[in-house]
Design an enzyme around this catalytic site. Structure first.
Site, PDB file in Angstrom:
ATOM      1  N   PHE A 126     -10.048  -0.347   1.084  1.00 36.73           N
ATOM      2  CA  PHE A 126      -9.699  -1.728   2.203  1.00 36.73           C
ATOM      3  C   PHE A 126      -9.767  -2.787   2.201  1.00 36.73           C
ATOM      4  CE2 PHE A 126      -9.244  -3.559   6.819  1.00 36.73           C
ATOM      5  CZ  PHE A 126      -8.032  -3.039   7.168  1.00 36.73           C
ATOM      6  N   VAL A 127      -9.120  -3.981   2.191  1.00 35.07           N
ATOM      7  CA  VAL A 127     -10.007  -5.336   1.846  1.00 35.07           C
ATOM      8  C   VAL A 127      -9.928  -5.973   3.536  1.00 35.07           C
ATOM      9  CG1 VAL A 127     -10.123  -4.734  -0.968  1.00 35.07           C
ATOM     10  CG2 VAL A 127      -7.733  -5.911   0.258  1.00 35.07           C
ATOM     11  N   ARG A 140      -9.779 -12.445   9.060  1.00 36.25           N
ATOM     12  CA  ARG A 140      -8.654 -13.433   8.090  1.00 36.25           C
ATOM     13  C   ARG A 140      -9.183 -14.688   7.575  1.00 36.25           C
ATOM     14  NH1 ARG A 140      -4.314 -10.194   9.322  1.00 36.25           N
ATOM     15  NH2 ARG A 140      -4.171  -9.181  11.582  1.00 36.25           N
ATOM     16  N   ASP A 191       0.734  -1.048   0.513  1.00 35.24           N
ATOM     17  CA  ASP A 191       0.217  -0.315   0.129  1.00 35.24           C
ATOM     18  C   ASP A 191       0.582   0.734   0.049  1.00 35.24           C
ATOM     19  OD1 ASP A 191      -2.242   1.654   0.715  1.00 35.24           O
ATOM     20  OD2 ASP A 191      -2.446   2.017   2.240  1.00 35.24           O
ATOM     21  N   LYS A 234      -2.167  -1.287  -4.130  1.00 30.36           N
ATOM     22  CA  LYS A 234      -2.708  -0.366  -4.368  1.00 30.36           C
ATOM     23  C   LYS A 234      -2.015   1.024  -5.679  1.00 30.36           C
ATOM     24  CE  LYS A 234      -5.401  -1.209  -0.127  1.00 30.36           C
ATOM     25  NZ  LYS A 234      -5.759  -0.862   0.880  1.00 30.36           N
TER      26      LYS A 234
END
Ligand code: 5GP
Ligand code: MG
Length: 196
Positions: free
Chosen positions: A169-170, A182, A120, A148
């Site tokens: 946001f994944v 998770r 990210d 990203k």
């Protein structure tokens, strides 16, 4: 491409209602992980009997790691390193904190492949790459499942990338929100009302 792919069967979970939309389905993930393993195997085909040293960044990469390594044919050792950049219920990076002596494997003179869930801002990888480079590996490469766009500085790069995704946001497939999700088998976006 492998003839068998690793992913769980479809069944309802209590987490489904928390997910707004699926970004990447388990079948797509499985197919891409097998392709990544082929790329990695090709890159290291002449690695010799010392084999590869994987360093997995905890905890987000655990599921990716476990699927990836079962497609890889070479000898390997597996180490882990702990970095926490999203402590608790946060969806923006607070800056990575590398806990001291959290690397449990010797990487000097080894061919090292870092495995992480997502690139990210690049802060996490920057810290880990510097730490490992300072220990004198024979070679150092990085594999991330997701990337990203736009935030990582140019010197922080990955050699193997599963998917380029949009700036959301994944969760799922190892990625958490507040330590949950998770174990959700696909990669998805949470409903906005769940974020604190
Ligand atoms: P970076 O340091 O590159 O900003 O972030 C890397 C780490 O932050 C990843 O290893 C991951 O743990 C966490 N992270 C970044 N983006 C996301 C995301 O969309 N979802 C989740 N669950 N974690 C993320
Ligand atoms: Mg992580």
């Amino acid at each position: 491409m492998q003839d068998s792919l690793l992913y769980p069967p479809k069944r309802k979970t209590v987490m489904d209602n928390d997910i707004e939309r699926i970004l990447i389905r388990r079948e797509q993930i499985a197919r891409r992980v097998a392709e990544l393993a082929d790329d990695i195997a090709r890159t290291y085909k002449d690695i010799g009997k010392g084999g590869l040293t994987l360093v997995s960044i905890l905890s987000g990469s655990i599921i990716f790691l476990s699927d990836l390594i079962r497609h890889l044919p070479m000898k390997m050792r597996i180490g882990v390193i702990t970095v926490s950049s999203y402590p608790g219920a946060r969806t923006t990076s607070q800056g990575p904190k590398l806990q001291q002596q959290q690397l449990n494997i010797d990487v000097a003179a080894q061919h090292v492949l870092i495995v992480d869930d997502i690139l990210d801002t690049g802060q996490t990888l920057d810290v880990v790459q510097q730490t490992l480079r300072a220990r004198g590996p024979a070679s150092l490469r990085t594999c991330v499942l997701l990337r990203k766009p736009g935030k990582a500085p140019p010197h922080v790069t990955a050699d193997f990338v599963g998917f380029d995704i949009e700036n959301v946001f994944v969760v799922g497939y190892g990625l958490d929100y507040n330590d949950h999700y998770r174990n959700w088998p696909d990669i998805g976006v949470l409903r906005p009302q769940l974020y604190r």
